[in-house]
Design an enzyme around this catalytic site. Structure first.
Site, short mmCIF file in Angstrom:
data_model
loop_
_atom_site.label_atom_id
_atom_site.label_comp_id
_atom_site.label_asym_id
_atom_site.label_seq_id
_atom_site.Cartn_x
_atom_site.Cartn_y
_atom_site.Cartn_z
N GLU A 55 -2.42 -5.73 34.89
CA GLU A 55 -2.80 -5.28 36.47
C GLU A 55 -0.95 -6.09 36.75
O GLU A 55 -0.49 -4.89 37.97
CB GLU A 55 -3.70 -6.47 36.85
CG GLU A 55 -5.27 -6.07 36.65
CD GLU A 55 -5.32 -6.99 35.19
OE1 GLU A 55 -6.56 -7.75 35.24
OE2 GLU A 55 -4.56 -7.56 34.51
N CYS A 78 -7.87 -12.37 34.49
CA CYS A 78 -7.88 -13.21 35.05
C CYS A 78 -8.01 -14.54 35.77
O CYS A 78 -7.32 -13.48 37.09
CB CYS A 78 -7.08 -13.93 33.86
SG CYS A 78 -5.15 -13.51 34.37
N CYS A 87 -4.30 -12.82 37.23
CA CYS A 87 -4.36 -11.93 38.02
C CYS A 87 -4.64 -10.61 38.76
O CYS A 87 -4.53 -10.40 39.90
CB CYS A 87 -4.94 -10.51 36.51
SG CYS A 87 -3.39 -10.95 35.39
N TRP A 173 -1.10 5.82 -8.10
CA TRP A 173 -2.19 5.52 -6.12
C TRP A 173 -3.32 6.03 -6.40
O TRP A 173 -3.63 7.08 -7.12
CB TRP A 173 -1.53 5.53 -4.62
CG TRP A 173 0.41 5.15 -5.04
CD1 TRP A 173 0.68 5.33 -4.87
CD2 TRP A 173 -0.50 4.20 -4.09
NE1 TRP A 173 1.92 4.82 -4.88
CE2 TRP A 173 0.80 3.62 -3.72
CE3 TRP A 173 -0.90 2.83 -3.29
CZ2 TRP A 173 1.98 2.51 -3.56
CZ3 TRP A 173 -0.95 2.08 -3.12
CH2 TRP A 173 0.98 1.63 -2.45
N ARG A 187 -3.07 -2.55 8.92
CA ARG A 187 -2.72 -3.38 9.25
C ARG A 187 -1.96 -4.54 10.06
O ARG A 187 -1.80 -5.14 10.49
CB ARG A 187 -1.74 -3.10 8.12
CG ARG A 187 -1.81 -3.60 6.14
CD ARG A 187 -0.83 -3.73 5.29
NE ARG A 187 -1.94 -3.46 4.19
CZ ARG A 187 -1.20 -3.70 2.97
NH1 ARG A 187 -0.07 -3.81 2.75
NH2 ARG A 187 -1.39 -3.41 1.16
N THR A 199 -5.76 -10.05 -7.18
CA THR A 199 -4.02 -8.93 -6.53
C THR A 199 -2.80 -8.97 -6.52
O THR A 199 -1.91 -8.28 -7.27
CB THR A 199 -4.78 -8.28 -5.56
OG1 THR A 199 -6.38 -8.29 -5.32
CG2 THR A 199 -3.80 -7.75 -4.82
N ARG A 210 4.06 -1.21 6.92
CA ARG A 210 5.04 0.31 7.50
C ARG A 210 4.81 1.16 7.78
O ARG A 210 4.67 2.31 7.14
CB ARG A 210 5.40 -0.23 5.55
CG ARG A 210 5.88 -0.84 4.67
CD ARG A 210 5.85 -0.34 3.63
NE ARG A 210 4.95 -0.18 2.44
CZ ARG A 210 4.28 -1.26 1.81
NH1 ARG A 210 4.36 -2.39 2.45
NH2 ARG A 210 2.63 -0.75 1.63
N GLY A 302 -10.10 -8.22 -3.74
CA GLY A 302 -10.61 -7.56 -4.68
C GLY A 302 -11.88 -7.73 -4.80
O GLY A 302 -12.53 -7.82 -3.89
#
Length: 370
Positions: A55, A78, A87, A173, A187, A199, A210, A302
């Site tokens: 806002e 809020c 706000c 992969w 992620r 893992t 990434r 895993g």
């Protein structure tokens, strides 16, 4: 006609809200649009945790023209002084004539109080425009604010025969580059990533993001890196421990609490969660992560952790990526294991499936029924 326009501008506010993905947790995603004489004169979204709310950005852009305008907000403004001023009072001070809100904020600090401030100032209020769509954007926040348990999202990449690695543990992969780009987005979206110690020992993953920021239109953010390590086997030189950002968390047995090497990990900024025994319930892990104000967890494996999560029926949603590859080895590592169903009526069924195509890979997204 007003209803059509209200939905149009609220849809834009919802679109803006999603620009904050990865930047505001554990706060909600919020978008705001200021409209006057049929034109948008201000837009904003909550960009960073602790920063100005949607806002404020929208009203600042509108400036003095905000007087007599309509503001569209995806979540109730809020009413409390937190890291930023309330706000609701900012809307009143700007001279807004009409306030359209998608849904009430269930946060006990707000929960209707923001609407009351606005209404008592004589501003016309409309509530519930595109409410479902606005709530869908904030599934993570809505779950966490109500019970302080993180939203659990499963991600895994499997072969056609359901394997996540060869018998020796090699997995690079299984899925293609396009699918792996989506994983980087996940992620960033979720506040933490969780894997098991196997893992770490086999792959030594960084567990960072990434993300291609230009492609996805949001800033990347590294998640908290949570490793379930009952016997405290994580090598000190493991990549996930060495980011110098205090975001590594090891979940281990309380039997290890007084070990000397705990101090070595702590010097790297590692946090610990100690649980009784050596076999942990996913429910207990999530409760402890919730106490650290982590609102969402991306479970990447895993097999043991994924199986535990299915057994406890605790997964909120997920995306399973499937590659057109077959390992064909009973000793290869399956993505889920340890169950013995006699009837097809008893097996796991993924709710609300949605299918995506990533080049020569596909995925199944699913979400638990509420």
């Amino acid at each position: 006609m007003d209803e059509v326009l209200d939905e149009k501008y609220m849809a834009r506010a919802i679109e803006l809200a999603q620009k904050g993905i990865g930047g505001v947790n554990p706060n909600p995603l919020v978008g705001a649009v200021v409209v006057k004489d049929g034109k948008i004169i201000g837009e904003g979204w909550h960009k960073k945790f602790g920063g100005p709310h949607a806002e404020v950005w929208a009203l600042n852009e509108a400036g003095e023209n905000a007087e007599g305008a309509t503001i569209y907000v995806t979540l109730e403004p809020c009413s409390h002084q937190g890291k930023t001023p309330p706000c609701a009072r900012r809307i009143v001070e700007a001279g807004i004539k009409r306030c359209v809100v998608a849904c009430i904020d269930p946060n006990p600090l707000v929960a209707g109080k923001g609407m009351k401030i606005i209404e008592e100032a004589g501003i016309d209020i409309k509530l519930g425009v595109l409410e479902k769509e606005a709530k869908d954007v904030n599934k993570i926040f809505l779950k966490y604010i109500e019970n302080k348990v993180p939203y659990l999202f499963l991600k895994c990449g499997i072969t056609l025969d359901g394997k996540i690695a060869t018998r020796s543990g090699k997995s690079k992969w299984i899925t293609n580059e396009i699918a792996r780009e989506k994983v980087q987005f996940l992620r960033t979206k979720f506040m933490a990533i969780m894997v098991g110690i196997n893992t770490v020992l086999k792959d030594n993953p960084s567990l960072d993001s990434r993300l291609d920021e230009e492609k996805f239109g949001i800033e990347k953010r590294n998640p908290f890196r949570v490793v379930i390590d009952p016997n405290l086997e994580s090598p000190i030189e493991a990549k996930f421990l060495n980011f110098n950002d205090n975001k590594a968390i090891i979940v281990t047995s309380s039997d290890n609490k007084n070990l000397e090497k705990i101090k070595v990990y702590e010097k790297l900024g590692t946090k610990f969660i100690f649980l009784e025994g050596k076999t942990f319930k996913m429910e207990d892990i999530l409760k402890e992560l919730g106490k650290l104000e982590i609102d969402s967890v991306l479970l990447e494996g895993g097999s043991g952790l994924i199986s535990t999560a299915f057994k406890e029926n605790i997964i909120d949603a997920g995306e399973i990526f499937i590659a057109p590859k077959i390992i064909g080895d009973n000793s290869a590592i399956p993505f889920i294991d340890g169950f013995n169903f006699d009837s097809m009526e008893d097996i796991f069924k993924l709710s609300n499936p949605k299918f995506n195509i990533y080049g020569d890979n596909i995925s199944i997204e699913f979400e638990k029924n509420k």
